[in-house]
Scaffold this motif. Structure first.
Motif, PDB file in Angstrom:
ATOM      1  N   ARG A  35       0.842  -1.193   0.000  1.00  0.00           N
ATOM      2  CA  ARG A  35       0.000   0.000   0.000  1.00  0.00           C
ATOM      3  C   ARG A  35       0.879   1.245   0.000  1.00  0.00           C
ATOM      4  NH1 ARG A  35      -2.806  -1.174   4.140  1.00  0.00           N
ATOM      5  NH2 ARG A  35      -4.538  -2.157   3.036  1.00  0.00           N
ATOM      6  N   VAL A  36       0.616   2.166  -0.932  1.00  0.00           N
ATOM      7  CA  VAL A  36       1.387   3.407  -1.065  1.00  0.00           C
ATOM      8  C   VAL A  36       0.428   4.585  -1.062  1.00  0.00           C
ATOM      9  CG1 VAL A  36       3.006   4.729  -2.484  1.00  0.00           C
ATOM     10  CG2 VAL A  36       3.158   2.228  -2.432  1.00  0.00           C
ATOM     11  N   LEU A  37       0.805   5.641  -0.372  1.00  0.00           N
ATOM     12  CA  LEU A  37      -0.004   6.859  -0.334  1.00  0.00           C
ATOM     13  C   LEU A  37       0.729   7.971  -1.071  1.00  0.00           C
ATOM     14  CD1 LEU A  37      -2.322   8.684   0.635  1.00  0.00           C
ATOM     15  CD2 LEU A  37      -1.059   8.986   2.793  1.00  0.00           C
ATOM     16  N   ILE A  38       0.053   8.562  -2.057  1.00  0.00           N
ATOM     17  CA  ILE A  38       0.585   9.711  -2.798  1.00  0.00           C
ATOM     18  C   ILE A  38      -0.109  10.963  -2.288  1.00  0.00           C
ATOM     19  CG2 ILE A  38       0.860  10.770  -5.067  1.00  0.00           C
ATOM     20  CD1 ILE A  38       0.524   7.950  -6.276  1.00  0.00           C
ATOM     21  N   VAL A  39       0.685  11.950  -1.849  1.00  0.00           N
ATOM     22  CA  VAL A  39       0.120  13.191  -1.311  1.00  0.00           C
ATOM     23  C   VAL A  39       0.600  14.349  -2.170  1.00  0.00           C
ATOM     24  CG1 VAL A  39      -0.202  14.612   0.739  1.00  0.00           C
ATOM     25  CG2 VAL A  39       0.313  12.167   0.985  1.00  0.00           C
ATOM     26  N   ASP A  40      -0.298  14.870  -3.001  1.00  0.00           N
ATOM     27  CA  ASP A  40       0.045  15.984  -3.888  1.00  0.00           C
ATOM     28  C   ASP A  40      -1.241  16.686  -4.293  1.00  0.00           C
ATOM     29  OD1 ASP A  40       0.853  17.498  -6.389  1.00  0.00           O
ATOM     30  OD2 ASP A  40       2.763  16.533  -5.906  1.00  0.00           O
ATOM     31  N   ASP A  41      -1.204  18.010  -4.349  1.00  0.00           N
ATOM     32  CA  ASP A  41      -2.425  18.751  -4.669  1.00  0.00           C
ATOM     33  C   ASP A  41      -2.689  18.833  -6.173  1.00  0.00           C
ATOM     34  OD1 ASP A  41      -0.091  20.435  -4.690  1.00  0.00           O
ATOM     35  OD2 ASP A  41      -1.393  22.177  -4.905  1.00  0.00           O
ATOM     36  N   HIS A  42      -1.769  18.340  -6.995  1.00  0.00           N
ATOM     37  CA  HIS A  42      -1.969  18.356  -8.445  1.00  0.00           C
ATOM     38  C   HIS A  42      -2.343  16.950  -8.928  1.00  0.00           C
ATOM     39  CE1 HIS A  42       0.637  21.968  -7.925  1.00  0.00           C
ATOM     40  NE2 HIS A  42      -0.204  22.448  -8.820  1.00  0.00           N
ATOM     41  N   SER A  43      -3.525  16.845  -9.514  1.00  0.00           N
ATOM     42  CA  SER A  43      -4.011  15.534  -9.950  1.00  0.00           C
ATOM     43  C   SER A  43      -3.126  14.929 -11.035  1.00  0.00           C
ATOM     44  CB  SER A  43      -5.452  15.649 -10.462  1.00  0.00           C
ATOM     45  OG  SER A  43      -5.537  16.553 -11.555  1.00  0.00           O
ATOM     46  N   LEU A  44      -2.544  15.773 -11.899  1.00  0.00           N
ATOM     47  CA  LEU A  44      -1.679  15.249 -12.957  1.00  0.00           C
ATOM     48  C   LEU A  44      -0.439  14.579 -12.366  1.00  0.00           C
ATOM     49  CD1 LEU A  44      -1.816  18.050 -15.702  1.00  0.00           C
ATOM     50  CD2 LEU A  44      -2.838  15.763 -15.788  1.00  0.00           C
ATOM     51  N   VAL A  45       0.095  15.169 -11.313  1.00  0.00           N
ATOM     52  CA  VAL A  45       1.259  14.577 -10.650  1.00  0.00           C
ATOM     53  C   VAL A  45       0.867  13.248 -10.010  1.00  0.00           C
ATOM     54  CG1 VAL A  45       2.952  14.848  -8.795  1.00  0.00           C
ATOM     55  CG2 VAL A  45       2.372  16.790 -10.262  1.00  0.00           C
ATOM     56  N   ARG A  46      -0.286  13.236  -9.331  1.00  0.00           N
ATOM     57  CA  ARG A  46      -0.735  11.987  -8.707  1.00  0.00           C
ATOM     58  C   ARG A  46      -0.948  10.913  -9.757  1.00  0.00           C
ATOM     59  NH1 ARG A  46      -4.364  15.480  -6.089  1.00  0.00           N
ATOM     60  NH2 ARG A  46      -6.148  14.427  -7.054  1.00  0.00           N
ATOM     61  N   ASP A  47      -1.536  11.297 -10.892  1.00  0.00           N
ATOM     62  CA  ASP A  47      -1.774  10.327 -11.968  1.00  0.00           C
ATOM     63  C   ASP A  47      -0.450   9.764 -12.489  1.00  0.00           C
ATOM     64  OD1 ASP A  47      -4.466  10.738 -11.754  1.00  0.00           O
ATOM     65  OD2 ASP A  47      -4.624  12.075 -13.487  1.00  0.00           O
ATOM     66  N   GLY A  48       0.540  10.646 -12.639  1.00  0.00           N
ATOM     67  CA  GLY A  48       1.832  10.199 -13.144  1.00  0.00           C
ATOM     68  C   GLY A  48       2.510   9.231 -12.196  1.00  0.00           C
ATOM     69  N   LEU A  49       2.507   9.561 -10.917  1.00  0.00           N
ATOM     70  CA  LEU A  49       3.114   8.678  -9.927  1.00  0.00           C
ATOM     71  C   LEU A  49       2.342   7.369  -9.810  1.00  0.00           C
ATOM     72  CD1 LEU A  49       4.006  11.277  -7.139  1.00  0.00           C
ATOM     73  CD2 LEU A  49       5.598  10.073  -8.657  1.00  0.00           C
TER      74      LEU A  49
ATOM     75  N   LEU B  71       6.621  18.309  -1.557  1.00  0.00           N
ATOM     76  CA  LEU B  71       7.328  19.240  -0.675  1.00  0.00           C
ATOM     77  C   LEU B  71       6.488  20.472  -0.377  1.00  0.00           C
ATOM     78  CD1 LEU B  71       9.976  20.169   0.753  1.00  0.00           C
ATOM     79  CD2 LEU B  71      10.646  21.174  -1.443  1.00  0.00           C
ATOM     80  N   ASN B  72       5.722  20.916  -1.373  1.00  0.00           N
ATOM     81  CA  ASN B  72       4.962  22.163  -1.227  1.00  0.00           C
ATOM     82  C   ASN B  72       3.462  21.917  -1.108  1.00  0.00           C
ATOM     83  OD1 ASN B  72       7.274  23.940  -1.485  1.00  0.00           O
ATOM     84  ND2 ASN B  72       7.329  23.356  -3.645  1.00  0.00           N
ATOM     85  N   ILE B  73       3.090  20.937  -0.305  1.00  0.00           N
ATOM     86  CA  ILE B  73       1.669  20.667  -0.097  1.00  0.00           C
ATOM     87  C   ILE B  73       1.044  21.897   0.565  1.00  0.00           C
ATOM     88  CG2 ILE B  73       1.863  19.586   2.184  1.00  0.00           C
ATOM     89  CD1 ILE B  73      -0.203  18.199  -0.735  1.00  0.00           C
ATOM     90  N   PRO B  74      -0.078  22.411   0.058  1.00  0.00           N
ATOM     91  CA  PRO B  74      -0.600  23.718   0.476  1.00  0.00           C
ATOM     92  C   PRO B  74      -0.911  23.872   1.962  1.00  0.00           C
ATOM     93  CG  PRO B  74      -1.650  22.990  -1.556  1.00  0.00           C
ATOM     94  CD  PRO B  74      -0.856  21.832  -1.047  1.00  0.00           C
ATOM     95  N   ASP B  75      -1.462  22.855   2.607  1.00  0.00           N
ATOM     96  CA  ASP B  75      -1.887  23.030   3.998  1.00  0.00           C
ATOM     97  C   ASP B  75      -0.807  22.621   4.991  1.00  0.00           C
ATOM     98  OD1 ASP B  75      -2.227  20.423   3.114  1.00  0.00           O
ATOM     99  OD2 ASP B  75      -3.920  20.018   4.436  1.00  0.00           O
ATOM    100  N   ALA B  76       0.454  22.775   4.592  1.00  0.00           N
ATOM    101  CA  ALA B  76       1.589  22.543   5.489  1.00  0.00           C
ATOM    102  C   ALA B  76       2.672  23.550   5.115  1.00  0.00           C
ATOM    103  CB  ALA B  76       2.110  21.120   5.349  1.00  0.00           C
ATOM    104  N   SER B  77       3.519  23.863   6.061  1.00  0.00           N
ATOM    105  CA  SER B  77       4.584  24.823   5.807  1.00  0.00           C
ATOM    106  C   SER B  77       5.916  24.100   5.679  1.00  0.00           C
ATOM    107  CB  SER B  77       4.660  25.854   6.933  1.00  0.00           C
ATOM    108  OG  SER B  77       4.893  25.227   8.173  1.00  0.00           O
TER     109      SER B  77
ATOM    110  N   GLY C 236       9.090  19.543  -7.649  1.00  0.00           N
ATOM    111  CA  GLY C 236       9.439  19.995  -8.988  1.00  0.00           C
ATOM    112  C   GLY C 236      10.665  20.888  -8.967  1.00  0.00           C
ATOM    113  N   VAL C 237      10.866  21.591  -7.859  1.00  0.00           N
ATOM    114  CA  VAL C 237      12.007  22.493  -7.713  1.00  0.00           C
ATOM    115  C   VAL C 237      12.771  22.074  -6.461  1.00  0.00           C
ATOM    116  CG1 VAL C 237      12.751  24.876  -7.416  1.00  0.00           C
ATOM    117  CG2 VAL C 237      10.722  24.363  -8.799  1.00  0.00           C
ATOM    118  N   TYR C 238      14.074  21.970  -6.580  1.00  0.00           N
ATOM    119  CA  TYR C 238      14.847  21.550  -5.418  1.00  0.00           C
ATOM    120  C   TYR C 238      16.265  22.094  -5.515  1.00  0.00           C
ATOM    121  CZ  TYR C 238      17.127  18.117  -8.452  1.00  0.00           C
ATOM    122  OH  TYR C 238      17.840  17.522  -9.455  1.00  0.00           O
TER     123      TYR C 238
END
Length: 227
Positions: free
Chosen positions: A20-34, A73-79, A101-103
């Motif tokens: 079981r893997v959990l993908i946490v990202d606010d962009h659906s395209l990124v989640r779909d890709g992963l 890294l940049n999930i909106p509801d976390a700093s 995406g940026v690092y």
């Protein structure tokens, strides 16, 4: 040789394949890709998705066990790294891989120091992402190769090690030097004598292996030092 490497990779994947893997990202395209990468490599795995950190926490609380979390890294509801830090605190046995995406080197190192099991740039190719995940699942820490082999990174790590040898008071003095304060101003700021300030500055220069305060400031700025 190629066949042997492919066979070894298959054996590792079969042994360490996550359930079981959990993908946490606010962009659906990124989640779909992963998701497509995970489903292609680990066909039997259950893939969970969360669009924000609050939803991710709910899923982790409800799920019996999650073998891996891929966290934006940049999930909106976390700093910054607060989401990673909370996951490491609440679910210490679950490896968390940061995805961004940026690092840069400092961000990657801070994430690894905060407990990330790896750091994956979104620009990586499919096979590279799979290799990175398999390293993590094997218990290793993944760092982008171009950073791990960068000579400049090794030098910056050496500078940080030298700064880490400073006492708390010496770190304060270095911070004041970085801010352009002269000895007289440092003495006033700290409420100590000029003799004490000179002793602290001398110790800072010695521990940082430099000959003057200008060199010390240059090194401190290279690694973004703040007292």
């Amino acid at each position: 040789m190629a066949y042997a490497q492919a066979l070894k990779r298959t054996e590792v994947s079969d042994t360490l394949a996550p359930e079981r893997v959990l993908i946490v990202d606010d962009h659906s395209l990124v989640r779909d890709g992963l998701r497509s990468i995970l489903e292609f490599r680990y066909s039997g795995a259950e893939i969970l998705e969360a669009g924000d950190f609050a939803e991710a926490l709910d899923m982790l609380a409800e799920a019996q066990e999650v073998d891996l979390v891929l966290l934006d890294l940049n999930i909106p509801d976390a700093s910054r790294l607060s989401a990673l830090q909370q996951l490491r605190s609440d679910f210490p046995s679950t490896p968390v891989v940061m995805v961004s995406g940026v690092y840069d080197r400092q961000t990657v190192e801070e994430a690894l120091e905060a407990g990330a099991a790896g750091f994956i740039p979104k620009s990586m190719k499919r096979d590279q992402i799979v290799d990175a995940l398999e390293q993590v699942l094997a218990g290793e820490i993944y760092m982008p190769g171009e950073l791990a082999e960068d000579p400049q990174a090794q030098e910056e790590a050496s500078i940080r090690e030298r700064i880490d040898t400073l006492t708390p008071q010496q770190r304060v003095v270095l911070g004041l030097l970085v801010n352009g304060r002269v000895n007289k101003q440092i003495a006033y700021d700290l409420g100590v004598s000029m003799t004490t300030v000179k002793a602290h500055v001398s110790a800072v220069l010695q521990k940082m292996n430099v000959y003057n305060r200008t060199q010390a400031v240059i090194l401190a700025n290279r690694v973004g030092f703040t007292s």
